[in-house]
Motif scaffolding. Structure first.
Motif, PDB file in Angstrom:
ATOM      1  N   ARG A   1       2.372  -9.041  -4.870  1.00 30.50           N
ATOM      2  CA  ARG A   1       2.593  -6.988  -4.386  1.00 30.50           C
ATOM      3  C   ARG A   1       1.200  -5.835  -5.088  1.00 30.50           C
ATOM      4  NH1 ARG A   1       7.282  -5.881  -1.127  1.00 30.50           N
ATOM      5  NH2 ARG A   1       8.807  -7.489  -1.592  1.00 30.50           N
ATOM      6  N   ARG A   2       1.274  -4.916  -3.783  1.00 33.58           N
ATOM      7  CA  ARG A   2      -0.384  -4.747  -4.519  1.00 33.58           C
ATOM      8  C   ARG A   2       0.154  -2.985  -4.502  1.00 33.58           C
ATOM      9  NH1 ARG A   2      -5.562  -4.664  -3.048  1.00 33.58           N
ATOM     10  NH2 ARG A   2      -5.080  -5.508  -1.334  1.00 33.58           N
TER      11      ARG A   2
ATOM     12  N   ASP B   1      -4.573  -8.581   2.941  1.00 31.26           N
ATOM     13  CA  ASP B   1      -6.132  -8.160   2.936  1.00 31.26           C
ATOM     14  C   ASP B   1      -6.266  -6.953   3.174  1.00 31.26           C
ATOM     15  OD1 ASP B   1      -8.291  -7.700   5.923  1.00 31.26           O
ATOM     16  OD2 ASP B   1      -8.056  -9.669   5.504  1.00 31.26           O
ATOM     17  N   LYS B   2      -7.879  -6.382   2.360  1.00 32.85           N
ATOM     18  CA  LYS B   2      -8.106  -5.138   2.360  1.00 32.85           C
ATOM     19  C   LYS B   2      -8.588  -4.452   3.362  1.00 32.85           C
ATOM     20  CE  LYS B   2     -11.084  -3.874  -1.035  1.00 32.85           C
ATOM     21  NZ  LYS B   2     -12.140  -3.956  -1.541  1.00 32.85           N
TER      22      LYS B   2
ATOM     23  N   THR C   1      -5.330  -3.034   5.198  1.00 31.54           N
ATOM     24  CA  THR C   1      -4.691  -2.073   4.298  1.00 31.54           C
ATOM     25  C   THR C   1      -5.270  -0.773   4.636  1.00 31.54           C
ATOM     26  OG1 THR C   1      -3.951  -3.617   3.072  1.00 31.54           O
ATOM     27  CG2 THR C   1      -4.349  -1.638   2.097  1.00 31.54           C
ATOM     28  N   THR C   2      -6.909  -0.751   4.701  1.00 32.44           N
ATOM     29  CA  THR C   2      -7.469   0.282   4.739  1.00 32.44           C
ATOM     30  C   THR C   2      -7.808   0.835   6.081  1.00 32.44           C
ATOM     31  OG1 THR C   2      -9.368  -0.126   3.239  1.00 32.44           O
ATOM     32  CG2 THR C   2      -9.680   0.876   4.805  1.00 32.44           C
ATOM     33  N   ALA C   3      -7.304  -0.480   7.282  1.00 32.60           N
ATOM     34  CA  ALA C   3      -7.227   0.613   8.430  1.00 32.60           C
ATOM     35  C   ALA C   3      -5.783   1.394   8.920  1.00 32.60           C
ATOM     36  CB  ALA C   3      -7.291  -0.767   9.358  1.00 32.60           C
ATOM     37  N   LYS C   4      -4.418   0.239   8.118  1.00 31.21           N
ATOM     38  CA  LYS C   4      -3.660   1.102   8.226  1.00 31.21           C
ATOM     39  C   LYS C   4      -3.266   2.897   6.943  1.00 31.21           C
ATOM     40  CE  LYS C   4       0.273  -1.667   8.129  1.00 31.21           C
ATOM     41  NZ  LYS C   4       0.894  -2.559   8.018  1.00 31.21           N
ATOM     42  N   ILE C   5      -3.808   2.582   6.182  1.00 31.55           N
ATOM     43  CA  ILE C   5      -3.858   3.797   5.680  1.00 31.55           C
ATOM     44  C   ILE C   5      -4.987   4.765   6.465  1.00 31.55           C
ATOM     45  CG2 ILE C   5      -5.219   5.167   3.649  1.00 31.55           C
ATOM     46  CD1 ILE C   5      -4.331   2.346   1.986  1.00 31.55           C
TER      47      ILE C   5
ATOM     48  N   VAL D   1      -9.457   4.618  -2.269  1.00 31.45           N
ATOM     49  CA  VAL D   1     -10.292   3.220  -3.698  1.00 31.45           C
ATOM     50  C   VAL D   1      -9.446   2.446  -4.360  1.00 31.45           C
ATOM     51  CG1 VAL D   1     -10.911   4.143  -5.880  1.00 31.45           C
ATOM     52  CG2 VAL D   1     -11.190   6.023  -4.222  1.00 31.45           C
ATOM     53  N   PHE D   2      -9.970   1.646  -3.750  1.00 30.14           N
ATOM     54  CA  PHE D   2      -9.285   0.011  -4.472  1.00 30.14           C
ATOM     55  C   PHE D   2      -9.644   0.181  -5.929  1.00 30.14           C
ATOM     56  CE2 PHE D   2      -9.026  -0.135   0.124  1.00 30.14           C
ATOM     57  CZ  PHE D   2      -7.770  -1.941   0.298  1.00 30.14           C
ATOM     58  N   ASP D   3      -8.898  -0.174  -6.671  1.00 26.32           N
ATOM     59  CA  ASP D   3      -9.605  -0.239  -7.950  1.00 26.32           C
ATOM     60  C   ASP D   3     -10.405  -1.557  -8.105  1.00 26.32           C
ATOM     61  OD1 ASP D   3      -8.878   0.076 -11.410  1.00 26.32           O
ATOM     62  OD2 ASP D   3      -8.766  -1.423 -11.095  1.00 26.32           O
ATOM     63  N   GLU D   4     -10.211  -2.480  -7.311  1.00 32.48           N
ATOM     64  CA  GLU D   4     -10.945  -3.671  -7.935  1.00 32.48           C
ATOM     65  C   GLU D   4     -12.466  -3.271  -6.881  1.00 32.48           C
ATOM     66  OE1 GLU D   4      -9.771  -6.265  -4.621  1.00 32.48           O
ATOM     67  OE2 GLU D   4      -8.638  -5.246  -5.162  1.00 32.48           O
TER      68      GLU D   4
END
Length: 367
Positions: free
Chosen positions: A160-161, A209-210, A213-217, A266-269
């Motif tokens: 999970r993220r 998949d980042k 995820t970004t596109a969905k957000i 923002v992704f923490d990584e």
């Protein structure tokens, strides 16, 4: 089922349709809500009989002298799932108000049904929120925890993220409608979306998949702006085993803090310097400001010059152009900063110190 608060709301909504007085009565014959507040709490014998007989009753002028607490009009039973849960009464000439009767009865029953399903939805949402809260706190899972996970159809074997979505502080609090809308927009059954306080959503995501995820957000952000005119800030933790979602939660919190400053997802990584700066206490940040740039904080021109200098990557030429000043004027201002702070812009350690000081100043001023 039929609370005084709901009864009052029904009377208010129904009153918009007709001018006659309206009452809502419970199954004991006590008036719960009325457009005529003097009747609240009174016994209404006609409504009590309606509850017993489960059918409408016309109240005539003659009945006013026979039945306790009644006025001429019509009383109709309110049904929910086959049971009478109350009575709606309309005061007035029975011939005049009777045509409204069935329509208002049906409207009242629909309002009660809608309220019931909203309450059930909120109860389920709170139960899920409680489960997620325990999930983030617990280090060892009890048998009951596994059982509740099954009840919610949550797969604890998946990575999970944690994603935290926060509304702007000046915008309205998160409503049930917004929460359901985001759930429908997100459209991923394996993911968990719960309300997290009055202004946040918490998402436990399964897609690694980042880019997706970004596109969905971004899709959700655009939709919320269009439908509710609200802005959503997003911080994302790393993908972790379900046992370690508390780590991802902390990372999402840190990423969200940066997202509110940068107005970006923002992704923490992806954090580097910010990761270190977030661990510095507010007191330490204020102390650094005090020890460095506080002596010229009253000179807005110098502060603006320093910010512009950093914004232009320490380029004297670009900074002078951005400030619309001669480069000699820029040299003069930087020299004044050196005199105030004893920090030199050509010294690497000194320039880093000044950068952190101006950054902490802006951050602590906002707070």
């Amino acid at each position: 089922m039929l609370s005084p608060h709901l009864a009052k709301k029904i009377v208010s909504d129904v009153r918009r349709l007709i001018d006659e007085d309206i009452i809502i009565v419970d199954t004991n014959g006590i008036i719960m809500a009325s457009t005529d507040t003097t009747r609240l709490g009174q016994f209404h014998e006609g409504a009590f009989l309606v509850c017993q007989e489960k059918k409408k009753r016309i109240i005539t002028k003659q009945d006013e002298n026979i039945l306790r607490g009644v006025k001429a009009g019509i009383n109709l039973p309110i049904f929910f799932r086959g049971d009478v849960i109350g009575v709606i009464g309309i005061t007035g000439d029975p011939k005049k108000v009777s045509p409204y009767g069935e329509l208002l009865k049906k409207m009242t029953e629909l309002l009660i049904q809608e309220n019931y399903y909203t309450e059930q939805l909120q109860l389920e949402a709170r139960a899920l929120e409680t489960f997620v809260f325990e999930w983030l706190q617990a280090r060892d899972w009890s048998p009951s925890f596994y059982e509740r996970a099954q009840l919610f159809h949550i797969d604890l074997t998946m990575k999970r993220r944690v994603i935290i979505a926060s509304f702007h502080e000046n915008e309205p609090s998160l409503s049930v409608d917004m929460w359901k809308y985001v759930q429908n927009m997100w459209n991923e059954q394996r993911d968990i979306i719960v309300r997290w306080g009055n202004d946040r959503l918490l998402i436990l995501q399964t897609d690694e998949d980042k880019e997706r995820t970004t596109a969905k957000i971004k899709t959700v952000q655009r939709a919320l702006i269009e439908k509710y005119a609200v802005t959503l800030y997003i911080g994302c933790g790393k993908m972790v085993d379900s046992k370690h979602v508390h780590h991802s939660y902390k990372q999402a919190e840190r990423a969200l803090h940066i997202a509110k400053q940068t107005k970006k997802i923002v992704f923490d990584e992806d954090l580097r310097l910010e990761m270190c700066l977030e661990d510095i206490s507010l007191a330490t940040k204020r102390e650094l400001v005090k020890r460095t740039i506080e002596p010229f904080m009253h000179e807005q021109e110098l502060l603006h010059t320093l910010r512009t200098f950093f914004a232009n990557n320490l380029s004297l030429k670009q900074t002078a152009e951005a400030l619309h000043i001669h480069i000699n004027t820029l040299h003069y201002r930087l020299k004044k900063i050196e005199q105030y702070t004893n920090l030199h812009v050509r010294n690497l350690e000194h320039i880093i110190t000044l950068y952190l000081a101006i950054r902490f100043l802006d951050e602590t001023t906002k707070k």
